[in-house]
Design a protein around this motif. Structure first.
Motif, PDB file in Angstrom:
ATOM      1  N   GLN A 368       2.061 -26.126  -3.432  1.00 54.24           N
ATOM      2  CA  GLN A 368       2.924 -25.077  -2.920  1.00 54.24           C
ATOM      3  C   GLN A 368       2.254 -24.244  -1.832  1.00 54.24           C
ATOM      4  O   GLN A 368       2.875 -23.960  -0.788  1.00 54.24           O
ATOM      5  N   LEU A 369       1.018 -23.826  -2.037  1.00 59.96           N
ATOM      6  CA  LEU A 369       0.339 -22.996  -1.034  1.00 59.96           C
ATOM      7  C   LEU A 369       0.131 -23.751   0.280  1.00 59.96           C
ATOM      8  O   LEU A 369       0.489 -23.222   1.352  1.00 59.96           O
ATOM      9  N   PRO A 370      -0.437 -24.967   0.294  1.00 56.22           N
ATOM     10  CA  PRO A 370      -0.589 -25.682   1.578  1.00 56.22           C
ATOM     11  C   PRO A 370       0.741 -25.919   2.281  1.00 56.22           C
ATOM     12  O   PRO A 370       0.827 -25.811   3.516  1.00 56.22           O
ATOM     13  N   ALA A 371       1.794 -26.228   1.482  1.00 56.11           N
ATOM     14  CA  ALA A 371       3.103 -26.474   2.101  1.00 56.11           C
ATOM     15  C   ALA A 371       3.628 -25.207   2.759  1.00 56.11           C
ATOM     16  O   ALA A 371       4.202 -25.251   3.864  1.00 56.11           O
ATOM     17  N   ALA A 372       3.425 -24.065   2.111  1.00 55.29           N
ATOM     18  CA  ALA A 372       3.885 -22.797   2.681  1.00 55.29           C
ATOM     19  C   ALA A 372       3.103 -22.439   3.933  1.00 55.29           C
ATOM     20  O   ALA A 372       3.670 -21.903   4.905  1.00 55.29           O
ATOM     21  N   LEU A 373       1.822 -22.732   3.925  1.00 54.19           N
ATOM     22  CA  LEU A 373       0.995 -22.432   5.114  1.00 54.19           C
ATOM     23  C   LEU A 373       1.425 -23.284   6.302  1.00 54.19           C
ATOM     24  O   LEU A 373       1.431 -22.811   7.454  1.00 54.19           O
ATOM     25  N   LYS A 374       1.797 -24.530   6.026  1.00 57.32           N
ATOM     26  CA  LYS A 374       2.210 -25.414   7.117  1.00 57.32           C
ATOM     27  C   LYS A 374       3.513 -24.968   7.761  1.00 57.32           C
ATOM     28  O   LYS A 374       3.777 -25.253   8.924  1.00 57.32           O
ATOM     29  N   LYS A 375       4.333 -24.259   6.991  1.00 61.08           N
ATOM     30  CA  LYS A 375       5.637 -23.847   7.502  1.00 61.08           C
ATOM     31  C   LYS A 375       5.588 -22.539   8.279  1.00 61.08           C
ATOM     32  O   LYS A 375       6.630 -22.082   8.775  1.00 61.08           O
ATOM     33  N   LEU A 376       4.433 -21.930   8.391  1.00 60.63           N
ATOM     34  CA  LEU A 376       4.359 -20.657   9.112  1.00 60.63           C
ATOM     35  C   LEU A 376       4.672 -20.870  10.591  1.00 60.63           C
ATOM     36  O   LEU A 376       4.244 -21.859  11.191  1.00 60.63           O
ATOM     37  N   PRO A 377       5.388 -19.932  11.215  1.00 61.45           N
ATOM     38  CA  PRO A 377       5.921 -20.131  12.586  1.00 61.45           C
ATOM     39  C   PRO A 377       4.891 -19.840  13.681  1.00 61.45           C
ATOM     40  O   PRO A 377       5.161 -19.054  14.600  1.00 61.45           O
ATOM     41  N   PHE A 378       3.726 -20.457  13.603  1.00 59.80           N
ATOM     42  CA  PHE A 378       2.713 -20.211  14.622  1.00 59.80           C
ATOM     43  C   PHE A 378       3.113 -20.810  15.976  1.00 59.80           C
ATOM     44  O   PHE A 378       2.766 -20.258  17.032  1.00 59.80           O
ATOM     45  N   ASP A 379       3.800 -21.932  15.963  1.00 55.09           N
ATOM     46  CA  ASP A 379       4.209 -22.553  17.233  1.00 55.09           C
ATOM     47  C   ASP A 379       5.068 -21.586  18.045  1.00 55.09           C
ATOM     48  O   ASP A 379       4.905 -21.465  19.265  1.00 55.09           O
ATOM     49  N   ARG A 380       5.969 -20.881  17.387  1.00 54.64           N
ATOM     50  CA  ARG A 380       6.827 -19.937  18.085  1.00 54.64           C
ATOM     51  C   ARG A 380       6.050 -18.706  18.524  1.00 54.64           C
ATOM     52  O   ARG A 380       6.194 -18.209  19.643  1.00 54.64           O
ATOM     53  N   HIS A 381       5.199 -18.228  17.600  1.00 52.48           N
ATOM     54  CA  HIS A 381       4.443 -17.005  17.905  1.00 52.48           C
ATOM     55  C   HIS A 381       3.438 -17.248  19.034  1.00 52.48           C
ATOM     56  O   HIS A 381       3.188 -16.333  19.847  1.00 52.48           O
ATOM     57  N   LEU A 382       2.882 -18.458  19.107  1.00 46.56           N
ATOM     58  CA  LEU A 382       1.862 -18.745  20.128  1.00 46.56           C
ATOM     59  C   LEU A 382       2.398 -19.619  21.260  1.00 46.56           C
ATOM     60  O   LEU A 382       1.634 -20.310  21.951  1.00 46.56           O
TER      61      LEU A 382
END
Length: 614
Positions: A368-382
């Motif tokens: 659950q934790l790795p899956a949630a980290l992968k879904k973070l919107p860094f592509d949009r933010h950066l």
């Protein structure tokens, strides 16, 4: 050998205890069946009550027409020293001594009506009466309702069968001595008592025959064929009884005088004078007492064997449903703490792998934790566009000269803030698993099943503790995230600055305009650098967040899940402790009955051992 008094007195004591517990003959209970008893059987108007009063030497039984005895009367006679006062005691009225035997009669009538009402119905629940007198022998008699052939007004049609079934339930037991009362002025072949005795005791080894009303037989007739065993032979001798006449009863002639008159009758009778030493109520009482003592002595081994078997069975059932809880607060507190520890052991087995469920916590960290980290919107933010926007806003009116440090910091802070969501979600997911394990552990703790109130209290206390652990865990993981923002790893950016830039070939040697520091490639470079740093932070948090959650939640749940509950319980008063150990009322009643019966059997065994072989 044990004395007659001690053996019969012991059986009396056990019979009284059996009656208190409902362990009496009317219900066909096993210990009562094992105890030798004398059941008085006769038809209505056979003189049954007069025989009993003659044996006791007191006028104490209800009289009247129809069915007078409507409940079994367990009559225990205790011989006392000469000169002592006669008195009676009822088991249902302990510590109340009756010296007025007219009051005894009234109490029998009232107690009968209490169970059966004012109707002429019957009940198989016995009345237990003990009489202490220097004028009796040690003996236990059971006075049963008189057998009848016809129901009278006010009685149910089934009364004839009901009485016979009740009487039969006593006399068919192999340890019951039958005292069959038959009026001598009737054909003995038609005697209700003899007929029933013959059915249940065909050999006659348990039956004593008593012929009453010898003094009112028709002139020219006698009862010698019966008394001498020619008309109907029993293994034990017949005994003749002369009852008080109705005139004597009306004149209130006391039983001692009636006994004397009875002796004189047999001693002076031309028909029965040669049998005088074996006739009369006094002889009957001594005969029954001696025979009862002999039977008791013979039955002691089988009684002890039955008691031992019953003790084993009761102990097995008590082990199955749980032993009684002591009433003092110290023992109650100890019991509560032991039950809490039993729950705690099951809970820890779930966490440590002895039982299923603890592996779900690892699933939170590994999936659950790795899956949630992968879904973070860094592509949009950066994205290049957002990087340019953030950097430009950070520069304000003065564009950065070399590197946009404020822009870097804003981009990094914004990116790191996204980690708070997965961090809190991890805390909540582990909290949910722990709550589920508490629920399962409560249901799987066998010792708690008898105490639903305590189980509920433990579950509530455990869940409250888990809430506290979750709050602390949430604070800790958010601190970890905030720490990543509060101090950036300088070495990471210094390495980036020291890496030589790869120059693209410029075949035309075209000059680079100063505006390149605001070109898309420049902002892409910034976004790439921030992304690399955030990936490093992500790797760090992927490792540190599970450690924090385990430390704050799992570790604390194993170490101190019920510590606060223990402190609360230790301050509770006795009444509240007892309330926590509240059980199913039916289970408590059953255990209480078993505990009393167990105590009865143990005491009976000890008493028998103490007197049987003296």
């Amino acid at each position: 050998m044990a004395t007659m008094k001690s053996l019969i007195g012991l059986i009396n004591k056990i019979q009284r205890a059996c009656t208190v517990l409902g362990d009496h003959g009317g219900e066909g209970m096993s210990l009562w069946e094992a105890l030798p008893t004398v059941a008085v059987v006769g038809g209505q108007s056979s003189g049954k009550s007069s025989v009993l009063e003659s044996v006791v030497g007191r006028d104490f039984l209800p009289r009247g027409s129809g069915i007078v005895t409507r409940r079994p009367l367990v009559l225990q006679l205790h011989k006392t020293e000469d000169g002592t006062t006669e008195y009676a005691e009822f088991l249902h009225a302990p510590r109340k001594k009756f010296t007025d035997f007219a009051a005894v009669r009234k109490e029998i009538e009232d107690e009968t009506d209490r169970m059966t009402g004012k109707s002429k119905a019957i009940s198989n629940i016995p009345i237990q009466l003990s009489i202490y007198s220097p004028n009796v022998v040690n003996l236990t008699l059971i006075d049963l309702p008189g057998l009848t052939k016809v129901a009278v007004e006010g009685q149910p049609e089934s009364i004839v069968a009901d009485i016979e079934n009740m009487v039969r339930s006593y006399v068919e037991k192999p340890n019951c001595i039958i005292l069959a009362i038959s009026p001598a002025n009737q054909d003995i072949a038609t005697s209700d008592a003899i007929k029933l005795a013959k059915e249940v005791d065909p050999t006659g080894e348990r039956t004593f025959g008593v012929a009453t009303k010898l003094d009112i037989m028709d002139k020219g007739t006698d009862c010698l064929d019966v008394l001498e065993g020619r008309a109907y032979r029993l293994q034990h001798p017949w005994v003749g009884i002369v009852n008080r006449s109705q005139a004597d009863i009306n004149k209130r002639v006391d039983m001692i005088a009636a006994r004397r008159k009875e002796r004189e009758y047999f001693e002076t009778s031309p028909e029965y004078g040669h049998l005088a030493s074996r006739m009369g109520s006094e002889y009957l009482a001594k005969l029954l007492s001696q025979h009862l003592e002999t039977v008791i002595r013979q039955k002691i081994p089988s009684i002890v064997a039955l008691i031992n078997k019953s003790i084993d069975e009761i102990n097995a059932e008590l082990d199955r449903i749980g032993r009684p809880i002591a009433v003092d607060s110290g023992a109650q507190l100890y019991t509560i703490l032991e039950l809490c520890r039993a729950f705690d052991r099951v809970f820890k087995e779930h966490l440590d792998g002895g039982r299923p469920g603890g592996d779900r916590i690892y699933g939170v960290f590994d999936h659950q934790l790795p899956a949630a980290l992968k879904k973070l919107p860094f592509d949009r933010h950066l994205s290049t566009k957002n990087v340019q926007k953030v950097v430009s806003e950070a520069d304000g009116y003065q564009p950065h000269l070399i590197a946009p440090e404020q822009g870097y910091r804003r981009l990094i802070d914004g990116s790191i803030s996204y980690f708070k969501g997965p961090a809190e979600a991890t805390v909540d997911a582990v909290h949910f698993v722990l709550k589920e394990l508490v629920r399962k552990s409560i249901s799987e703790t066998e010792e708690l099943k008898r105490f639903p109130t305590l189980a509920s209290d433990i579950a509530a206390a455990a869940n409250e503790a888990l809430e506290r652990f979750r709050d602390e865990s949430r604070k800790t993981v958010l601190r970890l995230v905030d720490m990543e923002s509060s101090y950036l790893t300088v070495e990471f950016f210094r390495k980036l600055h020291m890496e030589p830039e790869k120059e693209k070939p410029n075949p035309r040697n075209a000059p680079q305009p100063n505006a390149d520091i605001y070109s898309d490639s420049h902002f892409r470079k910034i976004g790439s650098n921030v992304s690399a740093y955030i990936n490093m932070v992500c790797d760090t948090l992927r490792i540190s967040l599970p450690k924090a959650v385990v430390y704050c939640q799992v570790r604390e749940a194993k170490r101190s899940l019920l510590n606060f509950f223990y402190a609360q319980v230790g301050r509770k008063e006795k009444e509240k402790l007892g309330g926590m150990l509240d059980e199913d009322p039916q289970l408590m009643e059953r255990r209480g009955t078993l505990a009393k019966r167990l105590e009865l059997y143990k005491q009976a065994r000890d008493d028998i051992d103490s007197v049987a072989w003296k």
